[in-house]
Write a protein that holds these residues in place. Structure first.
Motif, mmCIF file in Angstrom:
data_model
loop_
_atom_site.group_PDB
_atom_site.id
_atom_site.type_symbol
_atom_site.label_atom_id
_atom_site.label_comp_id
_atom_site.label_asym_id
_atom_site.label_seq_id
_atom_site.Cartn_x
_atom_site.Cartn_y
_atom_site.Cartn_z
ATOM 1 N N MET A 234 0.857 -1.428 -0.134
ATOM 2 C CA MET A 234 0.074 0.130 -0.165
ATOM 3 C C MET A 234 0.843 1.393 0.006
ATOM 4 O O MET A 234 0.483 2.296 -0.839
ATOM 5 C CB MET A 234 -0.878 0.220 1.198
ATOM 6 N N ILE A 235 2.025 1.213 0.794
ATOM 7 C CA ILE A 235 2.845 2.394 0.931
ATOM 8 C C ILE A 235 3.394 2.639 -0.639
ATOM 9 O O ILE A 235 3.356 3.736 -1.255
ATOM 10 C CB ILE A 235 4.209 2.049 1.785
ATOM 11 N N ILE A 236 3.936 1.404 -1.516
ATOM 12 C CA ILE A 236 4.420 1.527 -2.471
ATOM 13 C C ILE A 236 3.391 2.310 -3.781
ATOM 14 O O ILE A 236 3.499 3.030 -4.478
ATOM 15 C CB ILE A 236 4.900 0.125 -3.148
ATOM 16 N N VAL A 237 1.938 1.660 -3.428
ATOM 17 C CA VAL A 237 0.938 2.185 -4.247
ATOM 18 C C VAL A 237 0.946 3.545 -4.335
ATOM 19 O O VAL A 237 0.714 4.304 -5.231
ATOM 20 C CB VAL A 237 -0.444 1.518 -4.113
ATOM 21 N N LEU A 238 0.598 4.144 -2.873
ATOM 22 C CA LEU A 238 0.415 5.495 -2.584
ATOM 23 C C LEU A 238 1.523 6.443 -3.134
ATOM 24 O O LEU A 238 1.381 7.461 -3.844
ATOM 25 C CB LEU A 238 0.414 5.770 -0.968
ATOM 26 N N THR A 239 2.894 5.733 -3.013
ATOM 27 C CA THR A 239 4.057 6.603 -3.724
ATOM 28 C C THR A 239 3.904 6.745 -5.165
ATOM 29 O O THR A 239 4.009 7.652 -5.800
ATOM 30 C CB THR A 239 5.110 5.865 -3.176
ATOM 31 N N CYS A 240 3.446 5.642 -6.026
ATOM 32 C CA CYS A 240 3.223 5.628 -7.291
ATOM 33 C C CYS A 240 2.337 6.580 -7.754
ATOM 34 O O CYS A 240 2.594 7.343 -8.804
ATOM 35 C CB CYS A 240 3.200 3.996 -7.794
ATOM 36 N N VAL A 241 1.151 6.611 -7.028
ATOM 37 C CA VAL A 241 0.171 7.415 -7.340
ATOM 38 C C VAL A 241 0.736 8.859 -7.339
ATOM 39 O O VAL A 241 0.285 9.719 -7.967
ATOM 40 C CB VAL A 241 -1.098 7.231 -6.471
ATOM 41 N N LEU A 242 1.358 9.173 -6.362
ATOM 42 C CA LEU A 242 1.803 10.666 -5.897
ATOM 43 C C LEU A 242 2.739 11.053 -6.966
ATOM 44 O O LEU A 242 2.903 12.109 -7.568
ATOM 45 C CB LEU A 242 2.517 10.670 -4.494
ATOM 46 N N LEU A 243 3.715 9.956 -7.379
ATOM 47 C CA LEU A 243 4.742 10.440 -8.653
ATOM 48 C C LEU A 243 3.969 10.488 -9.786
ATOM 49 O O LEU A 243 4.535 11.348 -10.412
ATOM 50 C CB LEU A 243 5.841 9.219 -8.500
ATOM 51 N N ILE A 244 2.901 9.800 -10.032
ATOM 52 C CA ILE A 244 2.292 10.082 -11.296
ATOM 53 C C ILE A 244 1.577 11.253 -11.086
ATOM 54 O O ILE A 244 1.648 12.174 -12.222
ATOM 55 C CB ILE A 244 1.323 8.928 -11.672
ATOM 56 N N ALA A 245 1.078 11.624 -10.106
ATOM 57 C CA ALA A 245 0.496 13.156 -10.139
ATOM 58 C C ALA A 245 1.469 14.100 -10.324
ATOM 59 O O ALA A 245 1.101 15.157 -11.038
ATOM 60 C CB ALA A 245 -0.165 13.157 -8.618
ATOM 61 N N VAL A 246 2.562 13.853 -9.880
ATOM 62 C CA VAL A 246 3.757 15.164 -10.004
ATOM 63 C C VAL A 246 3.957 15.211 -11.473
ATOM 64 O O VAL A 246 4.131 16.170 -12.135
ATOM 65 C CB VAL A 246 4.954 14.666 -9.032
ATOM 66 N N SER A 247 4.233 13.946 -11.992
ATOM 67 C CA SER A 247 4.517 13.896 -13.461
ATOM 68 C C SER A 247 3.374 14.516 -14.311
ATOM 69 O O SER A 247 3.692 15.400 -15.285
ATOM 70 C CB SER A 247 4.822 12.317 -14.054
ATOM 71 N N LEU A 248 2.063 14.302 -13.916
ATOM 72 C CA LEU A 248 1.018 14.852 -14.852
ATOM 73 C C LEU A 248 0.888 16.335 -14.505
ATOM 74 O O LEU A 248 0.667 17.211 -15.327
ATOM 75 C CB LEU A 248 -0.270 14.096 -14.372
ATOM 76 N N THR A 249 1.148 16.980 -13.239
ATOM 77 C CA THR A 249 1.126 18.235 -12.835
ATOM 78 C C THR A 249 2.180 18.873 -13.860
ATOM 79 O O THR A 249 2.080 20.141 -14.354
ATOM 80 C CB THR A 249 1.381 18.454 -11.588
ATOM 81 N N GLU A 250 3.600 18.351 -13.846
ATOM 82 C CA GLU A 250 4.650 18.861 -14.669
ATOM 83 C C GLU A 250 4.189 19.035 -16.169
ATOM 84 O O GLU A 250 4.617 19.987 -16.821
ATOM 85 C CB GLU A 250 5.754 18.083 -14.638
ATOM 86 N N ARG A 251 3.615 17.850 -16.724
ATOM 87 C CA ARG A 251 3.345 17.976 -18.008
ATOM 88 C C ARG A 251 2.132 18.924 -18.377
ATOM 89 O O ARG A 251 2.372 19.401 -19.394
ATOM 90 C CB ARG A 251 2.844 16.727 -18.432
ATOM 91 N N VAL A 252 1.284 19.054 -17.425
ATOM 92 C CA VAL A 252 0.250 20.136 -17.625
ATOM 93 C C VAL A 252 0.737 21.378 -17.590
ATOM 94 O O VAL A 252 0.427 22.412 -18.539
ATOM 95 C CB VAL A 252 -1.023 20.007 -16.682
ATOM 96 N N LEU A 253 1.822 21.806 -16.773
ATOM 97 C CA LEU A 253 2.358 23.090 -16.498
ATOM 98 C C LEU A 253 3.314 23.465 -17.572
ATOM 99 O O LEU A 253 3.362 24.563 -18.156
ATOM 100 C CB LEU A 253 2.833 23.447 -14.899
ATOM 101 N N LEU A 254 4.266 22.461 -17.787
ATOM 102 C CA LEU A 254 5.245 22.788 -18.597
ATOM 103 C C LEU A 254 5.341 22.222 -20.095
ATOM 104 O O LEU A 254 6.123 22.379 -20.913
ATOM 105 C CB LEU A 254 6.594 22.472 -18.045
ATOM 106 N N GLY A 255 4.234 21.244 -20.257
ATOM 107 C CA GLY A 255 4.420 20.513 -21.539
ATOM 108 C C GLY A 255 5.395 19.160 -21.291
ATOM 109 O O GLY A 255 6.262 18.719 -20.363
ATOM 110 N N PRO A 256 5.671 18.282 -22.573
ATOM 111 C CA PRO A 256 6.448 17.060 -22.175
ATOM 112 C C PRO A 256 7.815 17.752 -22.403
ATOM 113 O O PRO A 256 8.258 18.698 -22.870
ATOM 114 C CB PRO A 256 5.859 16.560 -23.725
#
Length: 268
Positions: A234-256
């Motif tokens: 569960m800790i691994i899953v939460l960490t993966c979800v947070l990392l995905i959220a960070v990556s998506l936020t970066e992509r939305v704000l800055l693009g690929p």
């Protein structure tokens, strides 16, 4: 052509994950076969199927514990991001502040969590607020460091163009330098995100009323190995979800990220 190029890019990105999935699947199969063939006791090393069964069986209590850790980690992480960027900008803009704060932040990172947790238990008790503060303190350092490095690495011509157009140094710092340094700042945010929920669970393990840390402690005390793996998963899953959220936020704000590359670089 542009559509075909985009499809080709997405296909290559998905293909990069195939070795990872293959490696994980291979490890799980070998793990399962080894435990069954060697008749390894469940108290020593449970098989993946035993872990799944234990997770399903205890889900009504595992999920509330996960939500507690999620709350502590997410709120603490948001505070770490805000504080880390502000501290990084402050240390970059002021040598005095850099000399005053940066050594303290560095010292805070070198102290083991086990030596700090008792202080937070005294100050905050067993409530979630103490865990949020711990996550924020341990998470802001990499963000602050990458913010400082990113601002220092901004090419001089960006500043020259802004000042030539009549911008003030303060405006240039917040609207030009910080924007150019954002990609590197996100690198620090990723580092912080990778340790957020592990830090929260460890803080709970050392003293809390609920959460995955308490779950781990109870599973360890009762020698229920499958439950230890369930909480870890569960800790691994939460960490993966947070990392995905960070990556998506970066992509939305800055693009690929590949859009930042020099299109003429291959021709040099």
């Amino acid at each position: 052509m542009a559509r075909q190029s985009r499809k080709s890019h997405h296909s290559r990105r998905y293909l990069r994950w195939l070795p990872t999935f293959a490696a994980v699947l291979t490890i799980l199969v070998i793990w399962q076969v080894w435990v069954e063939a060697a008749h390894v006791p469940q108290t020593v090393m449970p098989s993946p199927t035993q872990i799944v069964d234990a997770t399903v069986e205890t889900w009504p209590t595992l999920w509330p514990a996960t939500l507690t850790t999620l709350e502590e980690g997410a709120i603490g992480f948001l505070f770490a991001v805000a504080a880390g960027i502000m501290v990084g900008v402050g240390c970059y803009a002021s040598k005095t502040l850099d000399a005053a704060l940066f050594p303290l932040l560095y010292a805070a990172q070198t102290m083991p969590l086990i030596s700090i947790a008792p202080l937070f238990l005294i100050w905050f008790g067993f409530e979630t607020s103490g865990k949020i503060v711990i996550v924020a303190v341990f998470g802001l350092f990499p963000i602050a460091v990458q913010t400082i490095r990113g601002l220092r690495d901004v090419p001089r011509y960006y500043v020259d163009v802004a000042l030539t157009c009549g911008a003030t140094p303060v405006w240039t710092l917040w609207h030009v330098k910080l924007r150019v340094a954002t990609r590197q700042i996100f690198g620090g945010i990723r580092i912080s995100a990778a340790y957020t929920f592990a830090t929260a669970a460890t803080a709970e393990y050392l003293g809390a009323r609920r959460g995955l840390g308490i779950w781990l402690q109870a599973a360890y005390n009762s020698f229920r190995m499958p439950l230890i793996f369930s909480a870890t998963f569960m800790i691994i899953v939460l960490t993966c979800v947070l990392l995905i959220a960070v990556s998506l936020t970066e992509r939305v704000l800055l693009g690929p990220a590949d859009e930042d590359e020099d299109p003429d670089a291959d021709q040099l």
